[in-house]
Design a protein around this motif. Structure first.
Motif, mmCIF file in Angstrom:
data_model
loop_
_atom_site.group_PDB
_atom_site.id
_atom_site.type_symbol
_atom_site.label_atom_id
_atom_site.label_comp_id
_atom_site.label_asym_id
_atom_site.label_seq_id
_atom_site.Cartn_x
_atom_site.Cartn_y
_atom_site.Cartn_z
ATOM 1 N N SER A 16 1.620 -6.634 8.984
ATOM 2 C CA SER A 16 1.841 -7.895 9.829
ATOM 3 C C SER A 16 2.804 -8.858 9.556
ATOM 4 C CB SER A 16 0.240 -8.228 10.290
ATOM 5 O OG SER A 16 -0.247 -8.980 9.142
ATOM 6 N N GLU A 17 2.854 -8.960 8.293
ATOM 7 C CA GLU A 17 3.849 -9.829 7.709
ATOM 8 C C GLU A 17 5.235 -9.487 8.119
ATOM 9 O OE1 GLU A 17 3.791 -12.860 5.971
ATOM 10 O OE2 GLU A 17 1.700 -13.016 6.127
ATOM 11 N N LEU A 18 5.676 -8.130 8.121
ATOM 12 C CA LEU A 18 6.895 -7.432 8.519
ATOM 13 C C LEU A 18 7.047 -7.848 9.915
ATOM 14 C CD1 LEU A 18 7.016 -4.333 6.419
ATOM 15 C CD2 LEU A 18 8.223 -6.356 5.846
ATOM 16 N N THR A 19 6.068 -7.534 10.756
ATOM 17 C CA THR A 19 6.238 -7.529 12.333
ATOM 18 C C THR A 19 6.310 -9.185 12.458
ATOM 19 O OG1 THR A 19 4.524 -5.731 12.287
ATOM 20 C CG2 THR A 19 5.047 -6.807 14.493
ATOM 21 N N GLY A 20 5.750 -9.986 11.634
ATOM 22 C CA GLY A 20 5.654 -11.378 12.100
ATOM 23 C C GLY A 20 7.261 -11.925 11.864
ATOM 24 N N ARG A 21 8.101 -11.278 11.106
ATOM 25 C CA ARG A 21 9.467 -11.631 10.939
ATOM 26 C C ARG A 21 10.187 -10.825 11.895
ATOM 27 N NH1 ARG A 21 6.831 -12.128 6.472
ATOM 28 N NH2 ARG A 21 7.355 -13.487 4.499
ATOM 29 N N GLY A 22 9.827 -10.205 12.989
ATOM 30 C CA GLY A 22 10.481 -9.391 13.816
ATOM 31 C C GLY A 22 10.985 -8.167 13.170
#
Ligand code: PEP
Ligand code: MN
Length: 329
Positions: A16-22
């Motif tokens: 989710s941290e990676l996804t949050g960064r697009g």
């Protein structure tokens, strides 16, 4: 970029941290020893900061592996062809018939194209036809026609080398050597063309992934090609309403992520002249360095690809619409 997780890490949180960064995890790998998990991050136009990713809770390390195509990665977005830069903000047009049919046809075409400010005349002397009974091109003599017409009108020539045997003649007559879609992974042809040290227009194979296309470009550069301009000409789709499926996403990806010059060929991409203008505009908006457009003085009599050829007399109006749309951006 590869994000490796600590053992026992909260994978859902890292994701989710990676996804949050697009960012987009294109592959998940697992080490054979110890079962450590590695997330392979797809390349992006604004690459992530590895130090920022390394601070995510549960991340062991962030590594940037060597690219599989280092010469393509290093090439840059502009390729020079006989003194003309392809890949700047000025769109480049490559127009002409599918096949070089006669000296008169080639000459008439070159005169009109030159008056319209088109930089390259295109046309095949050697044609890759699906049927062995279809017109195969006039061969070497057609290379002489197109060179003479281009020299007389101040244009450059782009034409296809269909097989290794054609390479010396095509390299001698053309400014830009074209590799057709059906030959994108003909590795001995790629090597032979690379050795001529000419710039190359590399059409995308009709079933090629972008990575395969980039690796074909790497073959050319590794064997000496002066530069590679990629050409998106449509891939096989499931719908026969258009001849191919023009992959505009690939154009943006090559231009903005890989920073490479891409010419788009809406003529072969759709197979119909009525959609050349809207798809041409879409391609330029997506970052194309220019367009390849088939045109013919009288498409009714064309020996190949008549339905998609824009009548030569209508090309000026079409180019005018494309360029004014580009300037309005
Ligand atoms: C061409 O440009 O003449 C041609 C045959 O195109 P493709 O290789 O994209 O089918
Ligand atoms: Mn054609």
């Amino acid at each position: 970029m590869i994000v490796s997780l600590k053992s026992g890490a909260d994978a859902a949180n890292v994701l989710s941290e990676l996804t949050g960064r697009g960012l987009w995890v294109s592959r998940v790998e697992r080490s054979t020893s110890g079962g450590a998990v590695h997330y392979v991050i797809a390349p992006f136009s604004q690459p992530a900061d590895p130090e920022d990713l390394a601070r995510i809770d549960g991340v062991a390390e962030v590594t940037t592996p060597k690219p599989a195509h280092p010469m393509v990665t290093a090439q840059g977005p502009v390729v020079e062809v006989s003194g003309l830069e392809v890949g700047t903000d000025k769109p480049i047009f490559m127009c002409g018939p599918c096949s070089l049919e006669s000296e008169a046809q080639v000459r008439e075409t070159a005169e009109v194209l030159s008056s319209l400010g088109v930089s390259f005349i295109r046309g095949g002397a050697f044609k890759p036809r699906t049927s062995p009974y279809a017109f195969q091109g006039h061969g070497d003599v057609a290379l002489e026609w197109v060179r003479r017409a281009a020299d007389a009108t101040g244009m450059r020539v782009v034409t296809e080398a269909l097989g290794e045997g054609h390479v010396p003649a095509v390299a001698a007559y053309a400014d830009l050597v074209q590799i057709g879609s059906r030959n994108m992974q003909n590795f001995s042809l790629l090597k032979a063309i690379g050795k001529t040290e000419k710039p190359v227009l590399l059409k995308r194979g009709m079933a090629a992934t972008i990575e395969e296309w980039l690796l074909a470009g790497e073959y050319l550069l590794a064997h000496g090609a002066k530069g590679v301009i990629f050409c998106e000409r449509g891939i096989r789709g499931f719908d026969d309403s258009t001849r191919n499926l023009l992959d505009i996403g690939a154009v943006a990806l090559l231009r903005y992520v890989h920073r490479l010059p891409v010419i788009v060929d809406p003529s072969h991409g759709l197979g119909r002249r009525d959609l050349v203008a809207p798809l041409g505009r879409a391609a330029l908006s997506a970052g194309a360095a220019g367009l390849m457009i088939e045109t013919h003085p009288d498409p009714r009599t064309a020996l190949s690809d008549g339905p998609q050829a824009v009548p030569l007399g209508e090309l000026g109006a079409l180019l005018g619409r494309l360029v004014s749309a580009e300037e309005a951006r």
